[in-house]
Each structure stands twice: as structure tokens, then as C-alpha cells.
Design an enzyme around this catalytic site. Structure first.
Site, mmCIF file in Angstrom:
data_model
loop_
_atom_site.group_PDB
_atom_site.id
_atom_site.type_symbol
_atom_site.label_atom_id
_atom_site.label_comp_id
_atom_site.label_asym_id
_atom_site.label_seq_id
_atom_site.Cartn_x
_atom_site.Cartn_y
_atom_site.Cartn_z
ATOM 1 N N LYS A 188 59.932 41.617 94.499
ATOM 2 C CA LYS A 188 60.408 40.782 93.383
ATOM 3 C C LYS A 188 61.926 40.599 93.455
ATOM 4 C CE LYS A 188 61.292 42.773 89.275
ATOM 5 N NZ LYS A 188 62.610 42.551 88.674
ATOM 6 N N ASN A 189 62.649 41.711 93.659
ATOM 7 C CA ASN A 189 64.115 41.626 93.581
ATOM 8 C C ASN A 189 64.742 41.000 94.811
ATOM 9 O OD1 ASN A 189 63.940 42.635 91.058
ATOM 10 N ND2 ASN A 189 64.618 44.688 91.568
ATOM 11 N N ARG A 201 66.660 37.062 82.899
ATOM 12 C CA ARG A 201 68.095 37.199 83.123
ATOM 13 C C ARG A 201 68.481 36.987 84.577
ATOM 14 N NH1 ARG A 201 70.928 41.003 83.957
ATOM 15 N NH2 ARG A 201 72.098 40.732 82.081
ATOM 16 N N CYS A 257 69.382 43.552 77.815
ATOM 17 C CA CYS A 257 67.924 43.719 77.800
ATOM 18 C C CYS A 257 67.668 45.158 77.353
ATOM 19 C CB CYS A 257 67.334 43.429 79.172
ATOM 20 S SG CYS A 257 67.581 44.757 80.333
ATOM 21 N N ARG A 309 74.087 45.024 80.173
ATOM 22 C CA ARG A 309 74.083 44.305 81.460
ATOM 23 C C ARG A 309 75.026 43.094 81.480
ATOM 24 N NH1 ARG A 309 68.007 44.141 83.549
ATOM 25 N NH2 ARG A 309 69.037 43.906 85.568
ATOM 26 N N PRO A 310 76.318 43.362 81.387
ATOM 27 C CA PRO A 310 77.289 42.259 81.424
ATOM 28 C C PRO A 310 77.299 41.559 82.794
ATOM 29 C CG PRO A 310 78.388 44.371 81.634
ATOM 30 C CD PRO A 310 76.952 44.678 81.340
ATOM 31 N N LEU A 368 81.443 41.086 86.495
ATOM 32 C CA LEU A 368 81.755 41.226 87.933
ATOM 33 C C LEU A 368 81.333 39.972 88.706
ATOM 34 C CD1 LEU A 368 80.750 44.958 88.450
ATOM 35 C CD2 LEU A 368 83.003 44.007 87.906
ATOM 36 N N ASP A 399 65.483 51.985 89.791
ATOM 37 C CA ASP A 399 64.190 51.352 89.508
ATOM 38 C C ASP A 399 63.014 52.268 89.788
ATOM 39 O OD1 ASP A 399 65.082 47.953 90.527
ATOM 40 O OD2 ASP A 399 65.594 49.171 88.788
ATOM 41 N N ILE A 445 73.053 54.538 86.435
ATOM 42 C CA ILE A 445 73.272 53.095 86.551
ATOM 43 C C ILE A 445 73.209 52.387 85.203
ATOM 44 C CG2 ILE A 445 72.508 50.962 87.682
ATOM 45 C CD1 ILE A 445 73.438 53.006 89.720
ATOM 46 N N ARG A 493 55.732 41.221 85.050
ATOM 47 C CA ARG A 493 56.967 40.687 85.630
ATOM 48 C C ARG A 493 57.234 41.278 87.005
ATOM 49 N NH1 ARG A 493 61.924 41.314 82.103
ATOM 50 N NH2 ARG A 493 62.633 40.019 83.816
HETATM 51 C C1 EPZ Z 1 69.383 44.440 89.936
HETATM 52 O O1 EPZ Z 1 69.846 44.170 88.630
HETATM 53 C C2 EPZ Z 1 67.872 44.544 89.834
HETATM 54 N N1 EPZ Z 1 67.324 43.270 89.366
HETATM 55 C C3 EPZ Z 1 67.498 45.656 88.875
HETATM 56 O O2 EPZ Z 1 66.076 45.770 88.879
HETATM 57 C C4 EPZ Z 1 68.093 46.974 89.383
HETATM 58 O O3 EPZ Z 1 67.823 48.001 88.455
HETATM 59 C C5 EPZ Z 1 69.613 46.813 89.553
HETATM 60 O O4 EPZ Z 1 69.903 45.692 90.419
HETATM 61 C C6 EPZ Z 1 70.254 48.069 90.153
HETATM 62 O O5 EPZ Z 1 69.677 48.347 91.397
HETATM 63 C C7 EPZ Z 1 67.172 42.263 90.253
HETATM 64 O O6 EPZ Z 1 67.497 42.370 91.418
HETATM 65 C C8 EPZ Z 1 66.582 40.979 89.707
HETATM 66 P P1 EPZ Z 1 73.587 45.547 88.860
HETATM 67 P P2 EPZ Z 1 71.409 43.769 88.398
HETATM 68 O O7 EPZ Z 1 74.436 44.342 88.723
HETATM 69 O O8 EPZ Z 1 71.873 42.973 89.535
HETATM 70 C C9 EPZ Z 1 76.795 46.973 85.676
HETATM 71 C C10 EPZ Z 1 63.922 45.975 87.967
HETATM 72 O O9 EPZ Z 1 63.386 46.858 87.277
HETATM 73 N N2 EPZ Z 1 77.341 45.619 85.811
HETATM 74 O O10 EPZ Z 1 73.520 46.233 90.184
HETATM 75 O O11 EPZ Z 1 71.520 43.200 87.039
HETATM 76 C C11 EPZ Z 1 75.420 46.970 85.010
HETATM 77 O O12 EPZ Z 1 75.544 46.971 83.606
HETATM 78 C C12 EPZ Z 1 65.343 45.537 87.663
HETATM 79 O O13 EPZ Z 1 63.374 45.394 88.935
HETATM 80 C C13 EPZ Z 1 78.534 45.308 85.170
HETATM 81 O O14 EPZ Z 1 79.132 46.139 84.499
HETATM 82 O O15 EPZ Z 1 72.090 45.205 88.431
HETATM 83 C C14 EPZ Z 1 74.810 48.236 85.540
HETATM 84 O O16 EPZ Z 1 75.269 49.331 84.771
HETATM 85 C C15 EPZ Z 1 65.926 46.257 86.467
HETATM 86 N N3 EPZ Z 1 79.036 44.049 85.299
HETATM 87 C C16 EPZ Z 1 75.377 48.356 86.951
HETATM 88 O O17 EPZ Z 1 76.543 47.510 86.971
HETATM 89 C C17 EPZ Z 1 78.409 43.090 86.063
HETATM 90 O O18 EPZ Z 1 78.936 41.964 86.164
HETATM 91 C C18 EPZ Z 1 74.433 47.893 88.057
HETATM 92 O O19 EPZ Z 1 74.001 46.590 87.718
HETATM 93 C C19 EPZ Z 1 77.198 43.431 86.706
HETATM 94 C C20 EPZ Z 1 76.685 44.705 86.568
#
Ligand code: EPZ
Length: 426
Positions: A22-23, A99, A123, A128-129, A132, A313, A335, A405
Site C-alpha cells: 500500500k505505502n 491524507r 489523524c 501529522r504536520p 517538512l 507500522d 515516531i 484501507r
Molecule cells: C508514512 O507516513 C506511512 N504512510 C505511514 O504508514 C508510516 O507510519 C510513516 O510513513 C512512518 O514510516 C504512507 O506511506 C502512505 P512521516 P508519513 O512523514 O509519510 C513527522 C500505515 O499504517 N512529520 O515519515 O505521513 C510526523 O508527524 C501508515 O500504513 C513532521 O513533523 O510519515 C511523524 O511524527 C500510518 N513534519 C514523523 O515525522 C512533516 O512534514 C514521521 O512521519 C512530516 C512528518
């Protein structure tokens, strides 16, 4: 809304086919925006989020066709053709449901010079800002405007020049958006402390197949040489390492043994290590992984971390397994700030889990008992299913849309290996 009814206690045995990830799929799909030629993805999982993304792409004027696959087949072949983009706006009513829609920002900016996407809210697992994502695009020369709940990214005339950005924390989505913007930049871009997840490698492999020039694939330091245009490609989505890990936990907690057909062991080393530490037998076999319960489960101490660390995950699913270990395990979720919503529901099934901030202490119990439980987010739902498979009696997991999902035809796959599961309307 559907629910799943599980009668626990059956040892799982047999083979489970692992679906496309999925991801990975959710970041491969928007790559179609980067070319006016057809892009075909094979092994696409049949999931609600994929359907949602397809609908979003159609909103932009992207044509999508699903090649004939028999309903009983797992996975689909989808061809996307962005010959003409008729809209570069991702509206609120679509983004709020999924999202991952934010992943159109980078490629749409690269293709059209401007992109407007509704800000994805938080969510269940955290706020989840996307700061970045925006900082990386600004570093590459885009102008970012926020207004009325939307983010608008604008490239200078002639396209974004490219630039350099070092991530203060690892972000999968921000790395993906930055990559998809940089491949068509006028110059060279670099990313440091970039995410290294296998899904990022899958994205880079597709972009290279489309004609992109990327160095450092698989590392946290990426260099992208912008090219004037990309061409179409046909690409097979990688297998889902989280789905595979989830079913491995299900097999282990029931005292069974399953072959995970198509699983790619090299993507899931930390998960396999955690399972082995917990006393589960894991063997790499020709077409995937063989996982077998191997006597008593042992407690483990583990923290989630960006790849190659233990995947966040997989945290909820491993926790369900560790409810049956002999002793107390310590899990730390580094995370996301609110990824323990499965804990109260597991405790209602007889588990004994204490949470203190980001740490959960899982005291093993001799048995779990079936109960009516509520799914709250995708991976939490799977942890409840895993617990239900081992629990005595009947477990009903409500709000199955969370599971749909991320797990393709879950009840069919579990039935393939002898689970007593049934999906009914709620
Ligand atoms: C991806 O989400 C995955 N989703 C998530 O899987 C997964 O948990 C996550 O990566 C971490 O591995 C998809 O790929 C669709 P991040 P993503 O940006 O990209 C913070 C599932 O269950 N952050 O790596 O949203 C954030 O809040 C889902 O399949 C900022 O602060 O995750 C988090 O604490 C859930 N600012 C950390 O970084 C930003 O601009 C990691 O988030 C972006 C992120």
C-alpha cells in the site's frame, strides 16, 4: 459498516499470498502526473486507499484503466495516462478521506508549475504536520502559500531550479514529495537525512525507469539531476512488508506455521529479528518466508525507528503477539505521538498492558478472551484481529473500513490458512 467475527484458537497453517505494498503504491500512483505517456503499475493491491487515489487522479483528468483481472486474483494492473491535466487542485472532500493525497503536491508542481492541495488534517495516530514537505519544496525554489485550509506551491517561470535540503527528522512522505518534484527540476537537487524505507527505493526505481537521474538510492543522501521530461514505464509494485509482518504475527500467536508467498525478507530485517527474539522460527524460503511458532514466546524490548529500524507500522501487531509472551516486553513508539489506541481494546481482551507516554509495558498473560472491540486506525485494527485469532471464544472487530484501507481481502487470506473468520454487515 462491516465487522469481522473471529472464533479464536485455530492454528493457522498453509500459504498466504502477500499483496503489493500500500505505502509503495500510494507514492507510485502520483508519478503518472510526471509524464504525458502511459504509466502502468502491476501488482497494485485491491484496497480502499488505492481506489481513493485513483479517483483523485481522475479528478485531475488522468485516465485510469484496470486491465482485466479475474475477481479472485489478488492485485490489479492499472494504466494511468496524464496526457492532459485539467485540474491541479486536490479538493478538501477527497484529501480529508485520504491524507496520502498530499503526495500529489510535488509531482503536480513539477508538471504544471503550480499545485493546490487541501491541507491534510491530523489523524488518529497524531497531528501529522506537513511542514517538512513544504520546507523541502521551498528549498528547491518553490513558493508556498497557505490560505483557507489549502497549500499552494508555485514554481518560478521555467520550473523549479532545484536545491538542497537536510531533513531535521526523517519523513517518508516529505522525502517522496521532494523526490517527485526534483526529477523535473531545471538543475540538480540533493536531500540529506532522507527516508530510506523500501517504499522510497521502489519510488526511485520507478522514477529511474521513467528516465529520472537519481544517485544514492537506498541511502539517506540522495542527489537528483533534473531532466526536461520523463517517459512512461511499466512497473511492478514491491510486496507489502507490513502486511507480511502482520500475518507472521498472526501465525505465531496461534501456534501455527504459514508460508508468506512473495514476501521480501530483505525489506523486513528488523521485523524478522524481533520475531526471532520473541522465539518465533523464521526461515527465508524460495518464494518468500516461512514462519512457525516454536514453543513459548519470549518477551522483547524494542523501539520503533525510521528504516532500517523496527517499523512503527508493525508496533501494534507485535504488541498483540507479545501479549502471549512469558514475561514483560517494553515497546517504545518514537515516531507518532498517539499510536497506542489498540492498548485499551487489547486490555479488554484480557491483555495486561501499561502505557507511560511513548512506552508500553506488555505483561504476558496465559490467555486472551474474545470480546467486542472497536478498530480506531489501520494497524491498531490488525492488532485486534491478531489477538482475536488467539483468544478463547468470539471476537467482533467493528469499523472494518480501517482495515480495508491496508489489508487486501483479509478474511479470505486468513480463511486460506484455517482461521474461523466471517465478515458481516454491522
Ligand atoms: C508514512 O507516513 C506511512 N504512510 C505511514 O504508514 C508510516 O507510519 C510513516 O510513513 C512512518 O514510516 C504512507 O506511506 C502512505 P512521516 P508519513 O512523514 O509519510 C513527522 C500505515 O499504517 N512529520 O515519515 O505521513 C510526523 O508527524 C501508515 O500504513 C513532521 O513533523 O510519515 C511523524 O511524527 C500510518 N513534519 C514523523 O515525522 C512533516 O512534514 C514521521 O512521519 C512530516 C512528518
Amino acid at each position: 459498516m462491516d465487522k469481522i467475527i473471529i472464533h479464536g484458537g485455530k492454528k493457522l497453517s498453509g500459504t498466504i499470498p502477500v499483496s503489493g505494498a500500500k505505502n509503495a503504491a500510494l507514492t507510485l500512483l502520483p508519478c503518472a502526473l510526471l509524464t504525458d505517456e502511459p504509466m502502468t503499475l502491476r501488482n497494485l493491491p485491491r484496497l480502499a486507499d488505492i481506489d481513493g487515489f485513483q479517483h483523485l487522479m481522475n479528478q485531475f483528468g488522468v485516465s485510469t484503466t484496470i486491465a482485466g483481472s479475474r475477481p479472485e486474483d489478488f492485485g490489479r494492473v492499472m494504466t494511468l495516462e496524464a496526457t492532459r491535466i485539467t485540474s491541479n487542485v486536490a479538493p478538501y472532500d477527497l484529501v480529508r478521506k485520504m491524507r496520502a493525497s498530499i503526495l500529489v503536491l510535488g509531482p503536480m508542481l513539477a508538471r504544471m508549475g503550480e499545485a493546490t492541495v487541501s491541507l491534510p488534517g491530523g489523524c488518529a495516530i497524531g497531528n501529522r504536520p506537513i511542514d517538512l514537505h513544504l520546507k523541502a519544496l521551498e528549498a528547491f525554489g518553490a513558493t508556498i502559500e497557505l490560505a483557507a485550509g489549502y497549500v499552494r506551491a508555485i514554481a518560478p517561470d521555467g520550473g523549479i531550479p532545484g536545491g538542497s535540503y537536510s531533513f531535521p527528522v526523517v519523513s517518508v512522505g516529505a522525502t517522496e514529495n521532494a523526490l517527485m518534484a526534483a526529477v523535473l527540476a531545471r538543475g540538480t537537487s540533493s536531500l540529506h537525512n532522507a527516508a530510506r524505507e523500501p517504499e522510497i527505493v521502489d519510488l526511485c526505481n520507478l522514477l529511474v525507469a521513467m528516465g529520472a537521474e537519481i544517485e544514492g538510492i537506498g541511502t539517506g543522501d540522495l542527489v537528483i539531476h533534473g531532466v526536461p521530461r520523463l517517459h512512461g514505464a511499466t512497473y511492478r509494485v514491491m510486496p507489502d512488508r507490513i502486511e507480511a509482518g502482520s500475518y507472521a504475527c498472526a501465525a505465531a500467536i496461534t501456534g501455527g506455521e504459514v508460508t508468506l508467498a512473495g514476501a521480501r525478507a530483505e525489506d523486513m530485517a528488523a521485523t524478522l529479528q524481533a520475531l526471532r527474539d520473541a522465539g518465533v522460527h523464521v526461515e527465508v524460503v524460495k518464494d518468500g518466508l516461512h514462519v512457525a511458532a516454536n514453543g513459548k514466546l519470549r518477551p522483547v524490548t524494542i523501539s520503533t525507528a525510521p528504516y532500517p529500524g523496527f517499523a512503527t507500522d508493525m508496533q501494534a501487531q507485535l504488541m498483540a503477539l507479545l501479549c502471549r509472551a512469558e514475561g514483560s516486553s517494553v515497546l517504545t513508539e518514537t515516531i507518532f505521538e498517539n499510536r497506542y489506541m489498540h492498548v485499551p481494546e487489547l486490555n479488554r481482551m484480557g491483555a495486561h498492558i501499561e502505557t507511560k507516554g511513548r512506552t508500553a509495558i506488555v505483561h504476558g498473560v496465559p490467555k486472551l478472551t474474545g470480546a467486542e472491540v472497536m478498530a480506531t486506525d489501520l494497524r491498531a485494527s490488525m492488532s485486534l484481529v491478531i489477538a482475536g485469532l488467539a483468544a478463547e471464544g468470539e471476537t467482533q472487530v467493528h469499523r472494518l473500513y480501517h482495515l480495508d484501507r491496508g489489508y487486501e481481502r483479509l478474511e479470505e487470506k486468513l480463511s486460506l490458512v484455517g482461521a474461523d473468520v466471517e465478515r458481516v454487515g454491522d
